[in-house]
Write a protein that holds these residues in place. Sequence first.
Motif, PDB file in Angstrom:
ATOM      1  N   LEU A 184       0.822  -1.208   0.000  1.00  0.00           N
ATOM      2  CA  LEU A 184       0.000   0.000   0.000  1.00  0.00           C
ATOM      3  C   LEU A 184       0.856   1.256   0.000  1.00  0.00           C
ATOM      4  O   LEU A 184       0.436   2.293  -0.504  1.00  0.00           O
ATOM      5  CB  LEU A 184      -0.907   0.032   1.230  1.00  0.00           C
ATOM      6  N   ALA A 185       2.030   1.175   0.598  1.00  0.00           N
ATOM      7  CA  ALA A 185       2.921   2.329   0.689  1.00  0.00           C
ATOM      8  C   ALA A 185       4.220   2.057  -0.049  1.00  0.00           C
ATOM      9  O   ALA A 185       4.693   0.918  -0.095  1.00  0.00           O
ATOM     10  CB  ALA A 185       3.219   2.662   2.145  1.00  0.00           C
ATOM     11  N   THR A 186       4.794   3.099  -0.611  1.00  0.00           N
ATOM     12  CA  THR A 186       6.089   2.989  -1.272  1.00  0.00           C
ATOM     13  C   THR A 186       7.212   3.007  -0.253  1.00  0.00           C
ATOM     14  O   THR A 186       8.155   2.211  -0.317  1.00  0.00           O
ATOM     15  CB  THR A 186       6.277   4.157  -2.260  1.00  0.00           C
ATOM     16  N   LEU A 187       7.110   3.930   0.713  1.00  0.00           N
ATOM     17  CA  LEU A 187       8.122   4.099   1.745  1.00  0.00           C
ATOM     18  C   LEU A 187       7.444   4.545   3.033  1.00  0.00           C
ATOM     19  O   LEU A 187       6.395   5.206   2.997  1.00  0.00           O
ATOM     20  CB  LEU A 187       9.148   5.165   1.343  1.00  0.00           C
ATOM     21  N   ALA A 188       8.043   4.225   4.167  1.00  0.00           N
ATOM     22  CA  ALA A 188       7.607   4.761   5.452  1.00  0.00           C
ATOM     23  C   ALA A 188       8.846   5.253   6.197  1.00  0.00           C
ATOM     24  O   ALA A 188       9.818   4.513   6.341  1.00  0.00           O
ATOM     25  CB  ALA A 188       6.878   3.703   6.272  1.00  0.00           C
ATOM     26  N   VAL A 189       8.819   6.506   6.652  1.00  0.00           N
ATOM     27  CA  VAL A 189       9.981   7.113   7.292  1.00  0.00           C
ATOM     28  C   VAL A 189       9.542   7.905   8.513  1.00  0.00           C
ATOM     29  O   VAL A 189       8.361   8.181   8.713  1.00  0.00           O
ATOM     30  CB  VAL A 189      10.734   8.045   6.310  1.00  0.00           C
ATOM     31  N   GLU A 190      10.514   8.267   9.345  1.00  0.00           N
ATOM     32  CA  GLU A 190      10.218   9.115  10.489  1.00  0.00           C
ATOM     33  C   GLU A 190       9.630  10.443  10.008  1.00  0.00           C
ATOM     34  O   GLU A 190       9.973  10.943   8.936  1.00  0.00           O
ATOM     35  CB  GLU A 190      11.485   9.372  11.307  1.00  0.00           C
ATOM     36  N   ASP A 191       8.777  11.013  10.844  1.00  0.00           N
ATOM     37  CA  ASP A 191       8.070  12.232  10.444  1.00  0.00           C
ATOM     38  C   ASP A 191       9.023  13.349  10.033  1.00  0.00           C
ATOM     39  O   ASP A 191       8.778  14.071   9.066  1.00  0.00           O
ATOM     40  CB  ASP A 191       7.170  12.698  11.585  1.00  0.00           C
ATOM     41  N   ALA A 192      10.120  13.487  10.757  1.00  0.00           N
ATOM     42  CA  ALA A 192      11.072  14.552  10.449  1.00  0.00           C
ATOM     43  C   ALA A 192      11.723  14.376   9.082  1.00  0.00           C
ATOM     44  O   ALA A 192      12.230  15.340   8.498  1.00  0.00           O
ATOM     45  CB  ALA A 192      12.155  14.610  11.530  1.00  0.00           C
ATOM     46  N   GLU A 193      11.687  13.154   8.558  1.00  0.00           N
ATOM     47  CA  GLU A 193      12.316  12.868   7.271  1.00  0.00           C
ATOM     48  C   GLU A 193      11.310  12.847   6.118  1.00  0.00           C
ATOM     49  O   GLU A 193      11.702  12.640   4.967  1.00  0.00           O
ATOM     50  CB  GLU A 193      13.025  11.513   7.337  1.00  0.00           C
ATOM     51  N   LEU A 194      10.035  13.054   6.433  1.00  0.00           N
ATOM     52  CA  LEU A 194       8.991  12.824   5.430  1.00  0.00           C
ATOM     53  C   LEU A 194       9.139  13.724   4.209  1.00  0.00           C
ATOM     54  O   LEU A 194       9.184  13.240   3.070  1.00  0.00           O
ATOM     55  CB  LEU A 194       7.617  13.032   6.077  1.00  0.00           C
ATOM     56  N   GLU A 195       9.200  15.035   4.425  1.00  0.00           N
ATOM     57  CA  GLU A 195       9.280  15.947   3.282  1.00  0.00           C
ATOM     58  C   GLU A 195      10.559  15.732   2.474  1.00  0.00           C
ATOM     59  O   GLU A 195      10.537  15.716   1.237  1.00  0.00           O
ATOM     60  CB  GLU A 195       9.190  17.408   3.737  1.00  0.00           C
ATOM     61  N   GLY A 196      11.685  15.555   3.172  1.00  0.00           N
ATOM     62  CA  GLY A 196      12.949  15.350   2.470  1.00  0.00           C
ATOM     63  C   GLY A 196      12.947  14.080   1.646  1.00  0.00           C
ATOM     64  O   GLY A 196      13.453  14.056   0.516  1.00  0.00           O
ATOM     65  N   THR A 197      12.362  13.017   2.189  1.00  0.00           N
ATOM     66  CA  THR A 197      12.283  11.756   1.444  1.00  0.00           C
ATOM     67  C   THR A 197      11.409  11.905   0.213  1.00  0.00           C
ATOM     68  O   THR A 197      11.743  11.398  -0.865  1.00  0.00           O
ATOM     69  CB  THR A 197      11.733  10.645   2.360  1.00  0.00           C
ATOM     70  N   ALA A 198      10.289  12.613   0.374  1.00  0.00           N
ATOM     71  CA  ALA A 198       9.408  12.835  -0.771  1.00  0.00           C
ATOM     72  C   ALA A 198      10.102  13.650  -1.854  1.00  0.00           C
ATOM     73  O   ALA A 198       9.973  13.355  -3.053  1.00  0.00           O
ATOM     74  CB  ALA A 198       8.128  13.534  -0.320  1.00  0.00           C
ATOM     75  N   GLU A 199      10.864  14.666  -1.441  1.00  0.00           N
ATOM     76  CA  GLU A 199      11.576  15.485  -2.415  1.00  0.00           C
ATOM     77  C   GLU A 199      12.654  14.684  -3.132  1.00  0.00           C
ATOM     78  O   GLU A 199      12.882  14.862  -4.337  1.00  0.00           O
ATOM     79  CB  GLU A 199      12.175  16.713  -1.735  1.00  0.00           C
ATOM     80  N   ASP A 200      13.327  13.797  -2.405  1.00  0.00           N
ATOM     81  CA  ASP A 200      14.320  12.933  -3.039  1.00  0.00           C
ATOM     82  C   ASP A 200      13.664  12.022  -4.081  1.00  0.00           C
ATOM     83  O   ASP A 200      14.224  11.785  -5.159  1.00  0.00           O
ATOM     84  CB  ASP A 200      15.037  12.081  -1.992  1.00  0.00           C
ATOM     85  N   LEU A 201      12.488  11.507  -3.749  1.00  0.00           N
ATOM     86  CA  LEU A 201      11.768  10.658  -4.701  1.00  0.00           C
ATOM     87  C   LEU A 201      11.368  11.450  -5.934  1.00  0.00           C
ATOM     88  O   LEU A 201      11.543  10.977  -7.074  1.00  0.00           O
ATOM     89  CB  LEU A 201      10.518  10.063  -4.033  1.00  0.00           C
TER      90      LEU A 201
END
Length: 252
Positions: A184-201
Amino acid sequence: MTEIEAVRFTVDGPVARVELYRPASLNAQTPRMWDRLREIGRELRGDVRCVVVTGAGPSFSAGLDRAVLAGGLAKELVAMPGEEGDARIGEFQEAFSWLRRPDLLSVAVVRGHAIGAGLQLALACDFRVLSVDAKLRMPEVSLGLVPDLGGTKRLVELVGYGRALELCLTSRAVGAGEATAMGLATLAVEDAELEGTAEDLVAALLSAPRSAAIEAKALLLGAVTASPAEQLAAERAAQLRLLAELTGEARS
């Protein structure tokens, strides 16, 4: 704030950003917000390649605003003459379905809850990046209804018929870890990393040549229903189009 202002929309080069902005109500959705989402899909500039969908505040979206149902939406739809009710729900569906267009890559950035219409909006996107505290739930059946914003097909595509049926009939919440494990999800990360992970994707997605990305997405979307022979034919046609573009040679 008007309901049209409850959907914020910005464009920065090839990236469009759509934010549900009703944080006080956990971004509960309304038909007017769906109208705005549909308008955004129709008005999107041709040079946009990626759409990022977020929710303001602690939750992505708690689903349909219950006040809308209490206010008579159900009776309104049933009372519409002829095929008008069907057409109106079709407009609601279009608010989400444009995110699946082959020329776009869409990423839902989910923290907190994605419930009902909120989960269906996330499912409409190609990718879902979750914070570890995220909870996903499809409660429509428990309310005597069904998911009707495109969620049933996407759910089966991602997790299979049996698991999709279980999630719909039990209405249970799925945490980020389980959501990632079941697809259902592509990735799950700590909240503090959420925006940065999305931007990297997003950056990684934009690194692919646009024509090849469009052809690849179209092929994968079609693979769900195409026969083996039809899929092979579609691959051949796509490859020949790309080869012609790469070589600058017109096909005979």
